[in-house]
Design an enzyme around this catalytic site. Sequence first.
Site, PDB file in Angstrom:
ATOM      1  N   GLN A   1       0.798  -1.221   0.000  1.00 47.56           N
ATOM      2  CA  GLN A   1       0.000   0.000   0.000  1.00 47.56           C
ATOM      3  C   GLN A   1       0.829   1.269   0.000  1.00 47.56           C
ATOM      4  OE1 GLN A   1      -2.710  -1.709   3.324  1.00 47.56           O
ATOM      5  NE2 GLN A   1      -4.016  -0.293   2.212  1.00 47.56           N
TER       6      GLN A   1
ATOM      7  N   HIS B   1      -1.835  -5.401 -12.922  1.00 46.63           N
ATOM      8  CA  HIS B   1      -1.276  -5.302 -14.275  1.00 46.63           C
ATOM      9  C   HIS B   1      -2.011  -6.179 -15.281  1.00 46.63           C
ATOM     10  CE1 HIS B   1       2.660  -4.045 -12.108  1.00 46.63           C
ATOM     11  NE2 HIS B   1       1.945  -2.990 -12.452  1.00 46.63           N
TER      12      HIS B   1
ATOM     13  N   ASP C   1       2.160   0.627  -7.973  1.00 45.02           N
ATOM     14  CA  ASP C   1       3.496   0.673  -8.572  1.00 45.02           C
ATOM     15  C   ASP C   1       4.378   1.733  -7.921  1.00 45.02           C
ATOM     16  OD1 ASP C   1       2.517  -1.253 -10.232  1.00 45.02           O
ATOM     17  OD2 ASP C   1       2.688  -0.087 -12.089  1.00 45.02           O
TER      18      ASP C   1
ATOM     19  N   ARG D   1       4.051   0.060  13.048  1.00 44.26           N
ATOM     20  CA  ARG D   1       3.731  -1.255  12.519  1.00 44.26           C
ATOM     21  C   ARG D   1       3.766  -1.198  10.988  1.00 44.26           C
ATOM     22  NH1 ARG D   1      -1.896  -4.141  11.456  1.00 44.26           N
ATOM     23  NH2 ARG D   1      -1.002  -6.047  10.599  1.00 44.26           N
TER      24      ARG D   1
ATOM     25  N   HIS E   1       1.206  -9.326   4.779  1.00 41.65           N
ATOM     26  CA  HIS E   1       0.036  -8.455   4.659  1.00 41.65           C
ATOM     27  C   HIS E   1      -0.466  -8.523   3.219  1.00 41.65           C
ATOM     28  CE1 HIS E   1      -2.043  -4.788   6.578  1.00 41.65           C
ATOM     29  NE2 HIS E   1      -2.686  -5.033   5.443  1.00 41.65           N
TER      30      HIS E   1
ATOM     31  N   ASN F   1      -1.681 -10.920   8.771  1.00 46.66           N
ATOM     32  CA  ASN F   1      -2.652  -9.858   8.981  1.00 46.66           C
ATOM     33  C   ASN F   1      -3.994 -10.239   8.368  1.00 46.66           C
ATOM     34  OD1 ASN F   1      -3.294  -6.829   9.531  1.00 46.66           O
ATOM     35  ND2 ASN F   1      -3.939  -7.154   7.403  1.00 46.66           N
ATOM     36  N   GLU F   2      -5.042 -10.212   9.163  1.00 49.31           N
ATOM     37  CA  GLU F   2      -6.435 -10.369   8.725  1.00 49.31           C
ATOM     38  C   GLU F   2      -6.650 -11.600   7.836  1.00 49.31           C
ATOM     39  OE1 GLU F   2      -8.038  -6.759   7.132  1.00 49.31           O
ATOM     40  OE2 GLU F   2      -7.790  -5.684   9.014  1.00 49.31           O
TER      41      GLU F   2
ATOM     42  N   ASN G   1      -7.546  -5.903  14.783  1.00 51.57           N
ATOM     43  CA  ASN G   1      -7.960  -4.829  13.887  1.00 51.57           C
ATOM     44  C   ASN G   1      -9.470  -4.676  14.011  1.00 51.57           C
ATOM     45  OD1 ASN G   1      -5.310  -4.887  13.062  1.00 51.57           O
ATOM     46  ND2 ASN G   1      -5.727  -5.494  10.949  1.00 51.57           N
TER      47      ASN G   1
ATOM     48  N   TYR H   1     -12.778  -1.840  13.451  1.00 56.96           N
ATOM     49  CA  TYR H   1     -13.243  -0.559  12.931  1.00 56.96           C
ATOM     50  C   TYR H   1     -14.699  -0.267  13.253  1.00 56.96           C
ATOM     51  CZ  TYR H   1      -8.947  -0.412  10.175  1.00 56.96           C
ATOM     52  OH  TYR H   1      -7.623  -0.374   9.788  1.00 56.96           O
TER      53      TYR H   1
ATOM     54  N   GLU I   1      -5.029  -2.110  14.436  1.00 59.51           N
ATOM     55  CA  GLU I   1      -5.593  -1.148  13.485  1.00 59.51           C
ATOM     56  C   GLU I   1      -6.910  -0.628  14.034  1.00 59.51           C
ATOM     57  OE1 GLU I   1      -6.094  -2.318   9.404  1.00 59.51           O
ATOM     58  OE2 GLU I   1      -4.144  -3.342   9.327  1.00 59.51           O
TER      59      GLU I   1
END
Length: 457
Positions: free
Chosen positions: A40, A60, A73, A98, A143, A187-188, A328, A330, A397
């Site tokens: 990311q 791509h 990219d 992190r 991740h 992660n997740e 995590n 939210y 998170e």
Amino acid sequence: MYKVAVFVCVTVITSINVNALNTKPFPKDFKFGVATASYQIEGGWNEDGKGENIWDHLVHTDPTAIVNNATGDVACDSYHKYKEDVAMLKDLGVNFYRFSLSWSRLLPNGFANKINKAGVRYYKNLIKELKDNGIEPMVTLYHWDLPQPLQDVGGFLSNNFVDWFGDYAEICFEIFGDDVSNWITFNEPVMTCQIGHGVGSFAPRVKSPGIGEYICGKNLVLAHARAWHIYDTKFRSRQKGSVGFVIDSGWYEPSTNSTADRHASEVMLQFVWGIYINPLINGDHSSIVKEQIARRSKQQGYKRSRLPAFTEEEQKCLKGTIDIIGLNHYTSSLTSAQKNPDPNGIGYYVDCEVVSRQSDDWEKSGSSWLRVVPWGIRKLLKWIKDTYDNPKIIITENGFSDFKENQLDDDKRIDYIKNYLSNIRDAMEIDGVNVLGYTVWSLMDNFEWLQGYSRME
């Protein structure tokens, strides 16, 4: 960060009492940080010997899969601007950062036979810059960016995945472990297995609901256990660190006080936690999950449960292999039992036989799935404490997204964080939950997976 919108919004009346804001200071040893993920933010997708990963491959080969045909990219260009990242971290005054390692930047073909020196140098430089500025690194090994060559030979569905991940983890512990005390393996997992191998919207876009997604889950937790045992036997005595695992979970409030809806709430929690965390603590999937999927599988004519069982040896290997739970969180939802479950449907989201929805009364964010429900995090933390004997928890998170086309509204973000922190403080002080730290997502706006750059975080 990313969640799939699986909620149907309705207006409901709840009996939740909003507590007064808890303004007491957190304990002196409580730590605050922010988080990012390699794909990311890093960019440099094919620089200095880095190999292709499954997200490189997706953006791509099928650019229309991402809003506005965006790619990672370049992203935030952290591969070239990591010192600017650390300067922002220092300005924020955080205790830790992190971030995740790119498996493909370190091992270009995914296998341990070739280590990319430029990738090692990049992460060594980042870690040194952090520590020189008094910031502790918290490192996630995976991740969501599996090397494409491993995907080409089966990826998470291969019987060899546990070996591949164990080799990768051991290299990371050996190279970086003297400077890193806090490790996270995955992660997740719901996003990797249910969304990547069930629904099939995330890379690697395998559509295998009820079959492949559960094979993915089994191999993922076994790979975590392999990494934990490698660290425990070869590195812990010298490096004195910890190996954790990050689960993403909302709170699932019963829609009514009926027995059926209260049971539905527990079932939904067990489908999140009982598939991924229960094996790492107790050595097996939770009984609710096993019984429900076995029942549905039998009704559908399968000779055995679609949820693959662990052998006795695997159960022994899994049990007790988590030093700390990364959470995590939210948002929350309202749950109720399905009135007429589809007897022929297969997959995580139908096997649970639960309906989830959100209230129109709850404040909106820039993401359709994220409503502001601060009391949910306290209830979830209390449930974790009661279910798993009060384990160590770090909120890895938590945060608030906004629409990119809108002016950044930090008042809403500040209120969100303030109210969630208040409920975390209540969970610690009143409920006795063992929370050690809190992490905001994210350090900066970044590539938000299928949403590209259409959201601000």
